[in-house]
Design an enzyme around this catalytic site. Structure first.
Site, PDB file in Angstrom:
ATOM      1  N   GLN A  28       0.796  -1.227   0.000  1.00  0.00           N
ATOM      2  CA  GLN A  28       0.000   0.000   0.000  1.00  0.00           C
ATOM      3  C   GLN A  28       0.836   1.288   0.000  1.00  0.00           C
ATOM      4  OE1 GLN A  28      -2.534   1.075   3.146  1.00  0.00           O
ATOM      5  NE2 GLN A  28      -1.190   0.319   4.763  1.00  0.00           N
ATOM      6  N   ARG A  85       8.162 -11.126  19.019  1.00  0.00           N
ATOM      7  CA  ARG A  85       9.051 -10.056  18.588  1.00  0.00           C
ATOM      8  C   ARG A  85      10.368 -10.604  18.013  1.00  0.00           C
ATOM      9  NH1 ARG A  85      10.059  -4.698  20.115  1.00  0.00           N
ATOM     10  NH2 ARG A  85      12.257  -4.413  20.546  1.00  0.00           N
ATOM     11  N   ASP A  88       7.381  10.889  11.240  1.00  0.00           N
ATOM     12  CA  ASP A  88       7.215  11.388  12.601  1.00  0.00           C
ATOM     13  C   ASP A  88       7.587  12.868  12.674  1.00  0.00           C
ATOM     14  OD1 ASP A  88       6.708   8.610  13.535  1.00  0.00           O
ATOM     15  OD2 ASP A  88       8.766   8.368  12.846  1.00  0.00           O
ATOM     16  N   HIS A 104      11.898   4.749  15.238  1.00  0.00           N
ATOM     17  CA  HIS A 104      10.530   4.884  14.721  1.00  0.00           C
ATOM     18  C   HIS A 104       9.658   3.864  15.463  1.00  0.00           C
ATOM     19  CE1 HIS A 104       7.069   5.334  12.190  1.00  0.00           C
ATOM     20  NE2 HIS A 104       7.094   4.047  11.916  1.00  0.00           N
TER      21      HIS A 104
HETATM   22  P1  NAI Z   1       2.030  -3.791   2.772  1.00  0.00           P
HETATM   23  O1  NAI Z   1       1.877  -5.027   3.553  1.00  0.00           O
HETATM   24  O2  NAI Z   1       0.843  -3.172   2.119  1.00  0.00           O
HETATM   25  O3  NAI Z   1       3.140  -3.995   1.653  1.00  0.00           O
HETATM   26  C1  NAI Z   1       4.351  -4.602   1.906  1.00  0.00           C
HETATM   27  C2  NAI Z   1       4.767  -5.333   0.661  1.00  0.00           C
HETATM   28  O4  NAI Z   1       6.108  -5.794   0.840  1.00  0.00           O
HETATM   29  C3  NAI Z   1       3.913  -6.554   0.353  1.00  0.00           C
HETATM   30  O5  NAI Z   1       3.400  -6.442  -0.970  1.00  0.00           O
HETATM   31  C4  NAI Z   1       4.890  -7.725   0.471  1.00  0.00           C
HETATM   32  O6  NAI Z   1       4.654  -8.744  -0.464  1.00  0.00           O
HETATM   33  C5  NAI Z   1       6.221  -7.038   0.209  1.00  0.00           C
HETATM   34  N1  NAI Z   1       7.380  -7.740   0.753  1.00  0.00           N
HETATM   35  C6  NAI Z   1       7.491  -8.422   1.914  1.00  0.00           C
HETATM   36  N2  NAI Z   1       8.709  -8.957   2.036  1.00  0.00           N
HETATM   37  C7  NAI Z   1       9.393  -8.602   0.923  1.00  0.00           C
HETATM   38  C8  NAI Z   1      10.712  -8.863   0.477  1.00  0.00           C
HETATM   39  N3  NAI Z   1      11.558  -9.630   1.180  1.00  0.00           N
HETATM   40  N4  NAI Z   1      11.083  -8.331  -0.696  1.00  0.00           N
HETATM   41  C9  NAI Z   1      10.241  -7.590  -1.429  1.00  0.00           C
HETATM   42  N5  NAI Z   1       8.971  -7.324  -1.060  1.00  0.00           N
HETATM   43  C10 NAI Z   1       8.569  -7.812   0.110  1.00  0.00           C
HETATM   44  O7  NAI Z   1       2.722  -2.751   3.782  1.00  0.00           O
HETATM   45  P2  NAI Z   1       2.827  -1.160   3.656  1.00  0.00           P
HETATM   46  O8  NAI Z   1       1.663  -0.535   4.294  1.00  0.00           O
HETATM   47  O9  NAI Z   1       3.153  -0.791   2.259  1.00  0.00           O
HETATM   48  O10 NAI Z   1       4.062  -0.889   4.631  1.00  0.00           O
HETATM   49  C11 NAI Z   1       5.354  -1.354   4.300  1.00  0.00           C
HETATM   50  C12 NAI Z   1       6.271  -1.238   5.498  1.00  0.00           C
HETATM   51  O11 NAI Z   1       6.469   0.119   5.868  1.00  0.00           O
HETATM   52  C13 NAI Z   1       5.762  -1.924   6.762  1.00  0.00           C
HETATM   53  O12 NAI Z   1       6.849  -2.594   7.364  1.00  0.00           O
HETATM   54  C14 NAI Z   1       5.323  -0.780   7.630  1.00  0.00           C
HETATM   55  O13 NAI Z   1       5.353  -1.116   8.988  1.00  0.00           O
HETATM   56  C15 NAI Z   1       6.367   0.237   7.275  1.00  0.00           C
HETATM   57  N6  NAI Z   1       6.065   1.627   7.622  1.00  0.00           N
HETATM   58  C16 NAI Z   1       7.107   2.400   8.063  1.00  0.00           C
HETATM   59  C17 NAI Z   1       6.919   3.704   8.392  1.00  0.00           C
HETATM   60  C18 NAI Z   1       8.069   4.523   8.894  1.00  0.00           C
HETATM   61  O14 NAI Z   1       7.845   5.671   9.265  1.00  0.00           O
HETATM   62  N7  NAI Z   1       9.299   4.040   8.921  1.00  0.00           N
HETATM   63  C19 NAI Z   1       5.601   4.330   8.277  1.00  0.00           C
HETATM   64  C20 NAI Z   1       4.577   3.460   7.769  1.00  0.00           C
HETATM   65  C21 NAI Z   1       4.827   2.150   7.469  1.00  0.00           C
END
Ligand code: NAI
Length: 330
Positions: free
Chosen positions: A15, A98, A159, A187
């Site tokens: 997403q 965890r 943040d 974070h």
């Molecule tokens: P999502 O679940 O919608 O998308 C993640 C995608 O990564 C999925 O399509 C999955 O198939 C793919 N994926 C998983 N392992 C993979 C790998 N080894 N190689 C390539 N692709 C892989 O999640 P979303 O909402 O897009 O969030 C992504 C990440 O960002 C999450 O870990 C979330 O917690 C993090 N996040 C970090 C923030 C920050 O401020 N640092 C803020 C918001 C989210």
């Protein structure tokens, strides 16, 4: 025309990427005169969904988008990339400890770190978004020893942006008038949004507000819990704002922050009592394609306490990762 730049995005069917890719392709990251090639990485089971996203990218007919490549192999997706946005990671699923979460991500970011080390441009800039972002970045860095020390950062800009927006609203001023915001640490809920140095125009925000209670009881906890509030309201985690923050952090890193302080999680240089090498949110100023740490800020008692909480949390994660890699996860 400028020579094309290659931008890798992992988790490209997720997403956040659904907001991110379209903005990168229209020039929001690198400018409206910079052609780009997108090199997208996904897990094998998400490649079909990713093909759908690629069809939509094509249907936008973005003039700057030269081509889109997809792969489930980091050595293909990271080949010669100038910028890498590591968004994909293993989310915590029900009943997952965890420790297991850390282990799953350690394996992912080890492989991706090695691939970046071997095949990315020697000038690559890597931004880790996928959680636990700071520790994932630490692992990436560990396995990419041939890249420059400052080639890898983790995202704390969401943040930072949340803190700027909240302070501006409290003061009744436009966000653009806020400078010198800092978000320290991980974070995670231990992060420390700190407006002690913030300026509203030329004035000190702290002097203007003189409301320590609001700082402690509203500002700090609400910035730290904002992600949870969004999940509760939207039924899904922040995506467009996370993509926006990723663009902000990388764009400032590449093109400079025009003298503004911005928060980035970068390898600590040992200052402020943060152990050297820990990936930690600190204030930086970006110029000439690099970030410079803002030094010499005073750390008062509350700040010490908050920064130490993030240090403890990140040290625990770093120790757990060390244990994993020395216990034969190699
Ligand atoms: P999502 O679940 O919608 O998308 C993640 C995608 O990564 C999925 O399509 C999955 O198939 C793919 N994926 C998983 N392992 C993979 C790998 N080894 N190689 C390539 N692709 C892989 O999640 P979303 O909402 O897009 O969030 C992504 C990440 O960002 C999450 O870990 C979330 O917690 C993090 N996040 C970090 C923030 C920050 O401020 N640092 C803020 C918001 C989210």
């Amino acid at each position: 025309v400028k020579p094309v730049k290659r931008v890798a995005v992992t988790g490209a069917a997720g997403q956040i990427a659904y907001s991110l890719l379209f903005r990168v392709a229209r020039g929001d990251l690198l400018g409206d005169d910079q052609p780009v090639i997108l090199q997208l990485l996904e897990l094998p089971q998400a490649l079909d969904a990713l093909r759908g996203v690629v069809m939509e990218l094509e249907d936008c007919a973005f003039p700057l988008l030269q081509s889109v490549e997809i792969s489930d192999d980091p050595r293909v997706a990271f080949r010669d990339v100038d910028y890498a946005l590591l968004v994909g990671s293993r989310p915590r699923t029900k009943g997952m400890e965890r420790r297991d979460l850390l282990a799953a991500n350690a394996a992912i970011f080890r492989t991706q770190g090695q691939a970046l080390n071997d095949v990315a441009s020697r000038d690559v800039k890597v931004l880790v978004v996928g959680n636990p972002a700071n520790t994932n970045a630490l692992i990436t860095r560990r396995f990419a020893p041939e890249l420059p020390a400052d080639a890898i950062t983790a995202m704390i800009r969401l943040d930072h942006n949340r803190a700027v927006s909240k302070l501006a609203a409290r003061c009744g001023v436009p966000v653009a008038s806020v400078n010198r915001m800092v978000v320290w640490g991980n974070h995670s809920p231990t992060m420390y949004p700190d407006y002690r140095y913030a300026q509203i125009g030329q004035d000190s925000a702290r002097a203007l507000l003189a409301d320590e209670r609001w700082n402690r009881d509203v500002f700090i906890p609400e910035v730290a819990r904002r992600g949870t509030a969004i999940i509760e309201a939207r039924g899904a985690s922040s995506a467009a704002s996370a993509a926006n923050a990723a663009i902000d952090q990388m764009r400032d890193w590449v093109y400079g922050s025009a003298g503004q302080w911005v928060s980035m999680s970068v390898p600590s240089d040992g200052s402020y009592g943060i152990p050297e090498g820990l990936m930690f949110g600190v204030p930086v100023i970006c110029r000439n394609g690099a970030f410079e740490r803002v030094t010499g800020l005073e750390i008062d008692a509350l700040s010490r306490e908050r920064i130490d909480a993030s240090v403890r949390e990140l040290m625990e994660e770093a120790d757990a990762v060390d244990a994993l890699f020395s216990a034969g996860a190699r």
